[in-house]
Design a protein around this motif. Structure first.
Motif, PDB file in Angstrom:
ATOM      1  N   VAL A 196       1.138   7.399 -15.666  1.00  0.00           N
ATOM      2  CA  VAL A 196       0.599   6.847 -14.491  1.00  0.00           C
ATOM      3  C   VAL A 196       1.350   5.804 -13.959  1.00  0.00           C
ATOM      4  CG1 VAL A 196      -1.394   6.139 -13.028  1.00  0.00           C
ATOM      5  CG2 VAL A 196      -1.754   8.230 -14.542  1.00  0.00           C
ATOM      6  N   PRO A 197       1.464   4.832 -14.961  1.00  0.00           N
ATOM      7  CA  PRO A 197       2.155   3.522 -14.427  1.00  0.00           C
ATOM      8  C   PRO A 197       3.690   4.005 -14.066  1.00  0.00           C
ATOM      9  CG  PRO A 197       1.124   3.064 -16.520  1.00  0.00           C
ATOM     10  CD  PRO A 197       0.989   4.431 -16.180  1.00  0.00           C
ATOM     11  N   SER A 198       4.336   4.843 -14.626  1.00  0.00           N
ATOM     12  CA  SER A 198       5.818   5.235 -14.444  1.00  0.00           C
ATOM     13  C   SER A 198       5.731   5.969 -13.102  1.00  0.00           C
ATOM     14  CB  SER A 198       6.493   5.808 -15.362  1.00  0.00           C
ATOM     15  OG  SER A 198       6.655   5.143 -16.591  1.00  0.00           O
ATOM     16  N   LEU A 199       4.804   6.704 -12.896  1.00  0.00           N
ATOM     17  CA  LEU A 199       4.722   7.490 -11.490  1.00  0.00           C
ATOM     18  C   LEU A 199       4.321   6.687 -10.481  1.00  0.00           C
ATOM     19  CD1 LEU A 199       2.836  10.781 -12.872  1.00  0.00           C
ATOM     20  CD2 LEU A 199       5.288  10.667 -12.359  1.00  0.00           C
ATOM     21  N   LEU A 200       3.648   5.563 -10.672  1.00  0.00           N
ATOM     22  CA  LEU A 200       3.206   4.900  -9.518  1.00  0.00           C
ATOM     23  C   LEU A 200       4.427   3.942  -8.928  1.00  0.00           C
ATOM     24  CD1 LEU A 200      -0.143   3.227 -10.538  1.00  0.00           C
ATOM     25  CD2 LEU A 200       0.063   4.682  -8.559  1.00  0.00           C
ATOM     26  N   ASN A 201       5.289   3.460 -10.085  1.00  0.00           N
ATOM     27  CA  ASN A 201       6.610   2.907  -9.675  1.00  0.00           C
ATOM     28  C   ASN A 201       7.600   3.836  -8.919  1.00  0.00           C
ATOM     29  OD1 ASN A 201       5.956   0.687 -10.985  1.00  0.00           O
ATOM     30  ND2 ASN A 201       6.847   1.597 -13.026  1.00  0.00           N
ATOM     31  N   LEU A 202       7.465   5.214  -9.149  1.00  0.00           N
ATOM     32  CA  LEU A 202       8.453   6.181  -8.464  1.00  0.00           C
ATOM     33  C   LEU A 202       7.751   6.564  -7.010  1.00  0.00           C
ATOM     34  CD1 LEU A 202       9.453   8.481 -11.594  1.00  0.00           C
ATOM     35  CD2 LEU A 202      10.508   6.539 -10.323  1.00  0.00           C
ATOM     36  N   ILE A 203       6.607   6.398  -6.633  1.00  0.00           N
ATOM     37  CA  ILE A 203       5.937   6.644  -5.344  1.00  0.00           C
ATOM     38  C   ILE A 203       6.545   5.574  -4.401  1.00  0.00           C
ATOM     39  CG2 ILE A 203       4.523   8.167  -6.254  1.00  0.00           C
ATOM     40  CD1 ILE A 203       2.203   6.248  -5.789  1.00  0.00           C
ATOM     41  N   TYR A 204       6.929   4.332  -4.609  1.00  0.00           N
ATOM     42  CA  TYR A 204       6.891   3.323  -3.721  1.00  0.00           C
ATOM     43  C   TYR A 204       8.295   3.442  -3.011  1.00  0.00           C
ATOM     44  CZ  TYR A 204       3.340   0.085  -5.639  1.00  0.00           C
ATOM     45  OH  TYR A 204       1.965  -0.431  -5.937  1.00  0.00           O
ATOM     46  N   PRO A 205       8.370   3.538  -1.714  1.00  0.00           N
ATOM     47  CA  PRO A 205       9.503   3.831  -0.843  1.00  0.00           C
ATOM     48  C   PRO A 205      10.428   2.665  -0.926  1.00  0.00           C
ATOM     49  CG  PRO A 205       7.496   3.442   0.714  1.00  0.00           C
ATOM     50  CD  PRO A 205       6.991   3.443  -0.876  1.00  0.00           C
ATOM     51  N   THR A 206      11.539   2.754  -0.817  1.00  0.00           N
ATOM     52  CA  THR A 206      12.726   2.007  -0.669  1.00  0.00           C
ATOM     53  C   THR A 206      13.343   1.806   0.911  1.00  0.00           C
ATOM     54  OG1 THR A 206      14.575   3.345  -1.013  1.00  0.00           O
ATOM     55  CG2 THR A 206      13.459   2.543  -3.209  1.00  0.00           C
ATOM     56  N   SER A 207      14.119   1.045   1.061  1.00  0.00           N
ATOM     57  CA  SER A 207      14.565   1.157   2.501  1.00  0.00           C
ATOM     58  C   SER A 207      15.612   2.484   2.832  1.00  0.00           C
ATOM     59  CB  SER A 207      15.712  -0.133   2.434  1.00  0.00           C
ATOM     60  OG  SER A 207      16.813   0.022   1.274  1.00  0.00           O
ATOM     61  N   LEU A 208      15.734   3.112   1.864  1.00  0.00           N
ATOM     62  CA  LEU A 208      16.705   4.189   2.190  1.00  0.00           C
ATOM     63  C   LEU A 208      15.767   5.490   1.955  1.00  0.00           C
ATOM     64  CD1 LEU A 208      20.211   3.547   0.494  1.00  0.00           C
ATOM     65  CD2 LEU A 208      19.458   3.649   2.864  1.00  0.00           C
ATOM     66  N   SER A 209      14.706   5.370   1.464  1.00  0.00           N
ATOM     67  CA  SER A 209      13.725   6.661   1.336  1.00  0.00           C
ATOM     68  C   SER A 209      13.366   7.347   2.412  1.00  0.00           C
ATOM     69  CB  SER A 209      12.454   6.302   0.674  1.00  0.00           C
ATOM     70  OG  SER A 209      12.651   5.377  -0.449  1.00  0.00           O
ATOM     71  N   PHE A 210      13.266   7.049   3.537  1.00  0.00           N
ATOM     72  CA  PHE A 210      13.059   7.876   4.855  1.00  0.00           C
ATOM     73  C   PHE A 210      14.081   7.376   5.854  1.00  0.00           C
ATOM     74  CE2 PHE A 210       9.291   7.703   2.172  1.00  0.00           C
ATOM     75  CZ  PHE A 210       8.869   8.976   2.006  1.00  0.00           C
ATOM     76  N   PRO A 211      14.426   8.322   6.622  1.00  0.00           N
ATOM     77  CA  PRO A 211      15.267   8.071   7.752  1.00  0.00           C
ATOM     78  C   PRO A 211      14.408   7.277   8.880  1.00  0.00           C
ATOM     79  CG  PRO A 211      14.998  10.409   7.691  1.00  0.00           C
ATOM     80  CD  PRO A 211      14.125   9.902   6.668  1.00  0.00           C
ATOM     81  N   PRO A 212      14.921   6.409   9.844  1.00  0.00           N
ATOM     82  CA  PRO A 212      14.229   5.970  10.844  1.00  0.00           C
ATOM     83  C   PRO A 212      13.874   7.139  11.919  1.00  0.00           C
ATOM     84  CG  PRO A 212      16.289   4.538  10.478  1.00  0.00           C
ATOM     85  CD  PRO A 212      16.384   5.981   9.357  1.00  0.00           C
ATOM     86  N   LEU A 213      12.869   6.892  12.608  1.00  0.00           N
ATOM     87  CA  LEU A 213      12.282   7.959  13.644  1.00  0.00           C
ATOM     88  C   LEU A 213      13.883   8.532  14.395  1.00  0.00           C
ATOM     89  CD1 LEU A 213       9.979   9.412  14.713  1.00  0.00           C
ATOM     90  CD2 LEU A 213       9.641   7.868  16.310  1.00  0.00           C
ATOM     91  N   ALA A 214      13.879   9.896  14.438  1.00  0.00           N
ATOM     92  CA  ALA A 214      14.891  10.355  15.167  1.00  0.00           C
ATOM     93  C   ALA A 214      16.319   9.924  14.913  1.00  0.00           C
ATOM     94  CB  ALA A 214      14.585  10.248  16.397  1.00  0.00           C
ATOM     95  N   ALA A 215      16.541   9.253  13.767  1.00  0.00           N
ATOM     96  CA  ALA A 215      18.081   8.838  13.632  1.00  0.00           C
ATOM     97  C   ALA A 215      18.518   9.263  12.210  1.00  0.00           C
ATOM     98  CB  ALA A 215      17.789   7.131  13.704  1.00  0.00           C
ATOM     99  N   PRO A 216      19.698   9.097  11.868  1.00  0.00           N
ATOM    100  CA  PRO A 216      20.201   9.727  10.536  1.00  0.00           C
ATOM    101  C   PRO A 216      19.999   8.473   9.608  1.00  0.00           C
ATOM    102  CG  PRO A 216      22.014   9.186  12.156  1.00  0.00           C
ATOM    103  CD  PRO A 216      20.760   9.139  12.805  1.00  0.00           C
ATOM    104  N   SER A 217      19.873   9.024   8.421  1.00  0.00           N
ATOM    105  CA  SER A 217      19.945   7.772   7.381  1.00  0.00           C
ATOM    106  C   SER A 217      21.483   7.267   6.883  1.00  0.00           C
ATOM    107  CB  SER A 217      19.618   8.538   6.011  1.00  0.00           C
ATOM    108  OG  SER A 217      19.906   7.890   4.806  1.00  0.00           O
ATOM    109  N   HIS A 218      21.584   6.198   6.594  1.00  0.00           N
ATOM    110  CA  HIS A 218      22.635   5.609   6.156  1.00  0.00           C
ATOM    111  C   HIS A 218      23.623   6.442   5.283  1.00  0.00           C
ATOM    112  CE1 HIS A 218      21.216   1.348   7.655  1.00  0.00           C
ATOM    113  NE2 HIS A 218      21.473   2.044   8.626  1.00  0.00           N
ATOM    114  N   HIS A 219      22.825   6.891   4.248  1.00  0.00           N
ATOM    115  CA  HIS A 219      23.395   7.956   3.324  1.00  0.00           C
ATOM    116  C   HIS A 219      22.393   9.137   2.943  1.00  0.00           C
ATOM    117  CE1 HIS A 219      25.047   8.907  -0.715  1.00  0.00           C
ATOM    118  NE2 HIS A 219      26.168   9.122   0.016  1.00  0.00           N
ATOM    119  N   PRO A 220      22.506  10.083   3.774  1.00  0.00           N
ATOM    120  CA  PRO A 220      21.621  11.337   3.603  1.00  0.00           C
ATOM    121  C   PRO A 220      21.373  11.551   2.258  1.00  0.00           C
ATOM    122  CG  PRO A 220      23.078  11.489   5.621  1.00  0.00           C
ATOM    123  CD  PRO A 220      23.610  10.230   4.590  1.00  0.00           C
TER     124      PRO A 220
END
Length: 686
Positions: free
Chosen positions: A430-454
C-alpha cells in the motif's frame, strides 16, 4: 455465499503511447495544427520514386516528422502513408525495406489502435511473415558463426528484427482478428530463440520478443499452449526472473538500465499468464505469485520518484525547445538516420522506458491482488453451494467485478481465508502504491491542450491508473479477509482515506476532450474508497464535502456500476457512530433513490438494490447514536412505501442480459430482507 473479486481481465500492455483525443477530428484540422504540412507531399511523392535513395529518404523522413506529432501523422495517414510503406516492404533495395519497416514500427508505437488496424487491413502480415523465417535463418548463422558477419551487418539485422517483432506485438493488441492471424504464424519458437540467446544478443530485440510473448500469452489459449509445450521455454523464463546475467552481449550491465528490469518483469508476467505450470515441468510446484511476482515487482514499484522524473523530463524538454530541430534539414543529400536522436532525446527515452517498466509491473500486480486471498472456495464440503447447477454455470461464466464487490461488502465477514499469509502481504504494497497515485505536473494534460511531452504524460497517467487499480483489488481482498490485524490498524485506514482525497483533489474533475484519464482515475478511485470503507467500516471520519462529491458523482454518471460503488461507499461512511450529520445526509440521499407507489426510482435496478441493502445495513443496530436519524426522519414509513416499487423494479430485470439471473436472485434476497427489516423495526416500537 460471498466471494472475493474474480481476476479481472488485465489490460494488455499498451505500446500506443501518444494520446491525441484532445485534437479536433478531420484532415483539415490536422493540417491547421501541424507545422510540417508542407513536407507531406514531397515525402509521399518520393516514396514511389525510381531512385532508391529517394525512397529510402522518404521512409526515414516519416519516422522523423511523426515523432510526438499527432497532427502530422494524421496528415500522412490521409495520404495513404501506411499503404505506401507496406508496398516498400517488397522493395528491390534492402535498405529501403529496412527503413520502411522502421517507419511502420514507429507508426505503430505513436499511432495507436486505428493505425494498427489499418496496417492489418492492408495486409502487412503477408510480407512480415516472410521476414520471420529470414530473421530466424540469419540469427542462427550469426549465433553459430559470429565472426562471419560484420558488426554493422549484425546491427542492421538486430534493428530489423526488433522492428518486425514490435509491429507483430502491436498488431496482436489491435483485435482478435489480428491476434488469430498472428497465432497462425506460430511465433513462440521464434520469439523464445531471442530469450534463450539473450546473453549473446543486444537487449533491445530480446526485450521486444519478451513484450510480444507477454501479449501472445495474455488470455490466448494457443499462445499459452505453445509456450507450455516445451520445458526449455519455461526453464528459460524462470532463469530470467531469478538469475539475470551480469553480462549482456559482452557488455557490463548497467544497474539502472530499465531494459534489464523490464525483461525480468516481462518474464514474470509471462509465467503468470501461463500458470499453472505443467506438472512434469521442473519448478511446477513454485507459487508464481508468492515466490516470483511479489519479491521481484515490489522493489520495482518502490524504486522511483515520479515527481523527480517529471521535473527531469521538463528540464530536458525545455532544453530541446531552446534548440528546435529544423525540418528543412531533411534532405536527400543529408539524410538523417532513422534512429538519430540527441542526448536529451535518448535520456527522455530512458526515462519513459523506466516508467513503462513500472506500469507493466503494476498491471501484473493488479492481477495478483485480484486473486489474493480467494475465500470463494470455502463453501459446502461437497464443493457446491446452495444454487442449482444452472446457476453455478452462470456464476462461473460471469466476470462481473461489481457483483463480486457487492458480495464482498455483504458477506465478507462470513468467509475464512484459504491462505492466512496473504493478508499480511497485501498491506505491505500500500505505501508504495500510494506514492504512485500522486499526480505530477506532467501527469495529465491541461484542458483541451497538449502535454509538454505526450509520451511521459501517457506513461505517468497509466501508472496512476494502474496503481489505483492495484489498490482497488488490495482493499477488496482485505475486505474479504477481515483479519484482526487489518482491523486493528484504524489509524492506517484513516491515513489511506485522507491520502486518497488529497490525490483526487490534485487530479480535479475536469472533463472534456483529452481529459479521459482524469475521469478514469476518479471512477477507479471510487472503488478504492469503497474497499477502504468496507475494511475500516465504523472507524472512518469523513467530511460533508467528500460525501457530497460522491453523491454528485453518483447523480452525474449513467454508469450503473459506478453508481453501485458510490452507494456502497456512502453506506460504509454512514456507519461511523459519532458522525450523526454525515449519516443524515447519506440517509436522505439513499431514501431519495427509493421508488414509491406513484414515483419510479431515479436509478436502475442494480444501484437501487444496493441502496435498499445499504439502508438495511446502516440501521441494523438500533442502539447506535445515529439511529436517531432513522426515527426522526420517518425512514420506516418511507421504506414501507417503497416495497411495491422495489418489487416491480426487481421483476422488471431483463433476464436476457448477461448477469441478470444473478442480479435477480440478489434483488429477491434484498427485497425479502427489506420486508423482514420493516417487521423488525415495527416490533421495536421506537
Amino acid at each position: 455465499m460471498g466471494k472475493s473479486q474474480k481476476k479481472k481481465a488485465m489490460r494488455r500492455h499498451n505500446p500506443m503511447r501518444v494520446p491525441d483525443s484532445h485534437l479536433p477530428k478531420g484532415l483539415a484540422a490536422a493540417s491547421e495544427s501541424s507545422k510540417k504540412s508542407e513536407n507531406i507531399l514531397p515525402i509521399i511523392q518520393k516514396m514511389s520514386s525510381t531512385d532508391s535513395a529517394e525512397r529510402k529518404w522518404a521512409c526515414v523522413a516519416v519516422s522523423n516528422i511523426i515523432q510526438n506529432d499527432s497532427s502530422t501523422r494524421r496528415l500522412l495517414q490521409g495520404k495513404n502513408v501506411v499503404g505506401e510503406l507496406i508496398t516498400r516492404l517488397t522493395d528491390s533495395e534492402e535498405e529501403v525495406v529496412l527503413e520502411a519497416m522502421g517507419a511502420l514500427r514507429n507508426l505503430c508505437i505513436d499511432g495507436g489502435y486505428d493505425i494498427c488496424a489499418e496496417m492489418y487491413n492492408k495486409n502487412i502480415l503477408a510480407p512480415v511473415k516472410t521476414f520471420v523465417s529470414k530473421i530466424s535463418q540469419v540469427l542462427s548463422q550469426y549465433l553459430d558463426n559470429p565472426k562471419d558477419a560484420s558488426e554493422n551487418a549484425k546491427k542492421l539485422m538486430y534493428e530489423f528484427a526488433e522492428n518486425v517483432i514490435t509491429v507483430l506485438w502491436c498488431l496482436s493488441e489491435t483485435s482478435n482478428k489480428a491476434l488469430n492471424a498472428i497465432n497462425e504464424i506460430n511465433l513462440i519458437p521464434f520469439l523464445m530463440s531471442f530469450l534463450a540467446s539473450r546473453e549473446r544478443l543486444p537487449i533491445v530485440p530480446v526485450m521486444a520478443a519478451a513484450q510480444c510473448l507477454y501479449v501472445l500469452t495474455d488470455d490466448n489459449d494457443l499462445g499459452i499452449s505453445a509456450l507450455k509445450s516445451d520445458a526449455n521455454y519455461i526453464a528459460c523464463l524462470l532463469s530470467i526472473t531469478k538469475d539475470m546475467p551480469t553480462n549482456l552481449n559482452g557488455k557490463q550491465k548497467e544497474p539502472n538500465d530499465y531494459r534489464t528490469t523490464t525483461l525480468q518483469v516481462l518474464a514474470s508476467g509471462i509465467l503468470r499468464n501461463i500458470s499453472p505450470l505443467p506438472p512434469a515441468i521442473t519448478g511446477s510446484i513454485i507459487d508464481i505469485d508468492k515466490e516470483i511476482i511479489l519479491p521481484l515487482l515490489q522493489p520495482v514499484i518502490s524504486s522511483v520518484s515520479l515527481p523527480d522524473i517529471a521535473a527531469t523530463v521538463q528540464q530536458l524538454v525545455d532544453s530541446i525547445a531552446s534548440e528546435p530541430p529544423s525540418v528543412e534539414k531533411l534532405s536527400i543529400k543529408h539524410a538523417p538516420k532513422s534512429d538519430h536522436k540527441s542526448t536529451q532525446e535518448l535520456e527522455l527515452d530512458q526515462l519513459e522506458g523506466k516508467l513503462r517498466s513500472i506500469q507493466l509491473a503494476l498491471e501484473i500486480l493488479t492481477g495478483v491482488c485480484a486473486t489474493l486471498p480467494d475465500p470463494s472456495m470455502d463453501i459446502h464440503e461437497d464443493g457446491k453451494d446452495e444454487n442449482d447447477d444452472d446457476d453455478m454455470e452462470e456464476e462461473a461464466s460471469k466476470d462481473d467485478s461489481v457483483e463480486a464487490e457487492m458480495d464482498v461488502e455483504m458477506n465478507g465477514n462470513q468467509e475464512s481465508l484459504t491462505n492466512s499469509e496473504q493478508p499480511s502481504i497485501l498491506p505491505r504494497l500500500v505505501p508504495s502504491l500510494l506514492n504512485l497515485i500522486y499526480p505530477t505536473s506532467l501527469s495529465f494534460p491541461p484542458l483541451a491542450a497538449p502535454s509538454h511531452h505526450p509520451p511521459t504524460t501517457s506513461a505517468l497517467s497509466a501508472i496512476h491508473i494502474s496503481a489505483m487499480e492495484c489498490l482497488n483489488n488490495i482493499f477488496l481482498s482485505l475486505a474479504a479477509s477481515q483479519t484482526s490485524t487489518v482491523k486493528a490498524s484504524q489509524e492506517d485506514g484513516q491515513k489511506v482515506w485522507n491520502d486518497l482525497w488529497v490525490v483526487l483533489g490534485a487530479v480535479d474533475v475536469e472533463s472534456g476532450l483529452g481529459q479521459e484519464k482524469r475521469q478514469e482515475l476518479w471512477a477507479i478511485a471510487v472503488g478504492v474508497l469503497w474497499g477502504v470503507g468496507i475494511v475500516y467500516k465504523g472507524s472512518l471520519v469523513t467530511t460533508e464535502e467528500q460525501i457530497r462529491i460522491i453523491m454528485q458523482m453518483c447523480l452525474s454518471t449513467s454508469d450503473e456500476r459506478l453508481q453501485v460503488k458510490c452507494i456502497g461507499t456512502l453506506e460504509c461512511l454512514a456507519q461511523h457512530p459519532e458522525s450523526i450529520n454525515v449519516n443524515k445526509i447519506v440517509t436522505d440521499y439513499l431514501v431519495s433513490l427509493l421508488p414509491t407507489s406513484t414515483v419510479p426510482a431515479p436509478i436502475g435496478a442494480e444501484p437501487l438494490i444496493q441502496a435498499v441493502s445499504a439502508l438495511i445495513d446502516i440501521y441494523s443496530d438500533e442502539t447506535l447514536p445515529y439511529d436517531i436519524n432513522f426515527r426522526q426522519g420517518g425512514i420506516l414509513q418511507k421504506l414501507i412505501s417503497s416495497v411495491d416499487g422495489v418489487r416491480r423494479v426487481i421483476r422488471g430485470i431483463d433476464k436476457r442480459k448477461e448477469g441478470s439471473r444473478a442480479l435477480r436472485r440478489r434483488g429477491d434476497e434484498v427485497r425479502e430482507n427489506l420486508v423482514a427489516f420493516i417487521q423488525y423495526r415495527r416490533s421495536l416500537r421506537l
